[in-house]
Write an enzyme that holds these catalytic residues in place. Structure first.
Site, PDB file in Angstrom:
ATOM      1  N   HIS A 125      65.228 -14.468  75.129  1.00 11.41           N
ATOM      2  CA  HIS A 125      64.884 -14.901  76.489  1.00 11.41           C
ATOM      3  C   HIS A 125      65.995 -14.518  77.472  1.00 11.41           C
ATOM      4  O   HIS A 125      65.729 -13.941  78.533  1.00 11.41           O
ATOM      5  CB  HIS A 125      64.656 -16.417  76.490  1.00 11.41           C
ATOM      6  CG  HIS A 125      64.379 -16.997  77.832  1.00 11.41           C
ATOM      7  ND1 HIS A 125      63.111 -17.338  78.240  1.00 11.41           N
ATOM      8  CD2 HIS A 125      65.199 -17.297  78.873  1.00 11.41           C
ATOM      9  CE1 HIS A 125      63.177 -17.826  79.476  1.00 11.41           C
ATOM     10  NE2 HIS A 125      64.430 -17.815  79.880  1.00 11.41           N
ATOM     11  N   GLU A 126      67.242 -14.824  77.094  1.00 13.30           N
ATOM     12  CA  GLU A 126      68.369 -14.514  77.981  1.00 13.30           C
ATOM     13  C   GLU A 126      68.570 -13.002  78.112  1.00 13.30           C
ATOM     14  O   GLU A 126      68.955 -12.513  79.171  1.00 13.30           O
ATOM     15  CB  GLU A 126      69.643 -15.199  77.504  1.00 13.30           C
ATOM     16  CG  GLU A 126      69.574 -16.720  77.467  1.00 13.30           C
ATOM     17  CD  GLU A 126      69.074 -17.365  78.751  1.00 13.30           C
ATOM     18  OE1 GLU A 126      69.372 -16.848  79.849  1.00 13.30           O
ATOM     19  OE2 GLU A 126      68.390 -18.396  78.664  1.00 13.30           O
ATOM     20  N   HIS A 165      66.412 -11.660  80.876  1.00 16.70           N
ATOM     21  CA  HIS A 165      67.064 -11.798  82.179  1.00 16.70           C
ATOM     22  C   HIS A 165      68.109 -10.693  82.359  1.00 16.70           C
ATOM     23  O   HIS A 165      68.172 -10.039  83.407  1.00 16.70           O
ATOM     24  CB  HIS A 165      67.782 -13.158  82.294  1.00 16.70           C
ATOM     25  CG  HIS A 165      66.898 -14.340  82.422  1.00 16.70           C
ATOM     26  ND1 HIS A 165      66.041 -14.534  83.483  1.00 16.70           N
ATOM     27  CD2 HIS A 165      66.758 -15.438  81.631  1.00 16.70           C
ATOM     28  CE1 HIS A 165      65.404 -15.679  83.338  1.00 16.70           C
ATOM     29  NE2 HIS A 165      65.819 -16.252  82.212  1.00 16.70           N
TER      30      HIS A 165
END
Length: 155
Positions: free
Chosen positions: A67-68, A71
């Protein structure tokens, strides 16, 4: 697992799922309370909440890292890196990353019986519900400007 092992894991996951290298720092941050991890826009580093590894295991940790990394890679490429952006949602699907992390099992629950203060306008009877007590001499009704009175004391 320590920061060095986390760094290696993040670099490997970046190459495996994104076919791009991760060229910044990944570390555990014990001060994170309500989230599994965060991507820092200014330094491009990733911080991970170690409690997720300890309480939910390595699979949850891998999901948070992916998920990170979504980003991270979208931000560096100039794409839509925020949670609501279509680019971000699409990349999450492509790499099978979670949109939100699970809730920690050892996290204290909020009180269901939250104190509630209810105020009413003396002129128009408009009701205001507040979690915190307010000074009725300082605030007035937003509808008509009348004075407020406390109807129910927080319990």
């Amino acid at each position: 697992m320590d920061d060095r092992e986390l760094q290696e894991l993040v670099e490997n996951l970046s190459l495996r799922y994104f076919q791009r290298s991760f060229n910044h720092q990944a570390s555990f941050n014990s001060r994170l309370q309500t989230t599994g991890g965060r991507y820092l826009l200014t330094s491009h580093n990733i911080e991970i909440n170690k409690k997720y590894l300890e309480q939910l295991g390595k699979n949850e940790l891998i999901g948070i890292i992916k998920h990170e990394l979504c980003h991270y890679h979208l931000h560096l490429e100039g794409g839509g890196y925020k949670h609501g952006d279509a680019d971000f949602k699409q990349l999450l699907k492509e790499v099978d990353a979670p949109r939100h992390c699970a809730t920690l099992p050892n996290r204290p629950k909020r009180k269901s019986s939250m104190k509630l203060y209810i105020y009413a306008c003396k002129s128009c009877n408009q009701l205001y519900k507040r979690k915190r007590s307010i000074n009725t001499k300082r605030y007035v009704c937003g509808r008509c400007g009348g004075k407020l009175k406390k109807v129910i004391e927080g319990s």
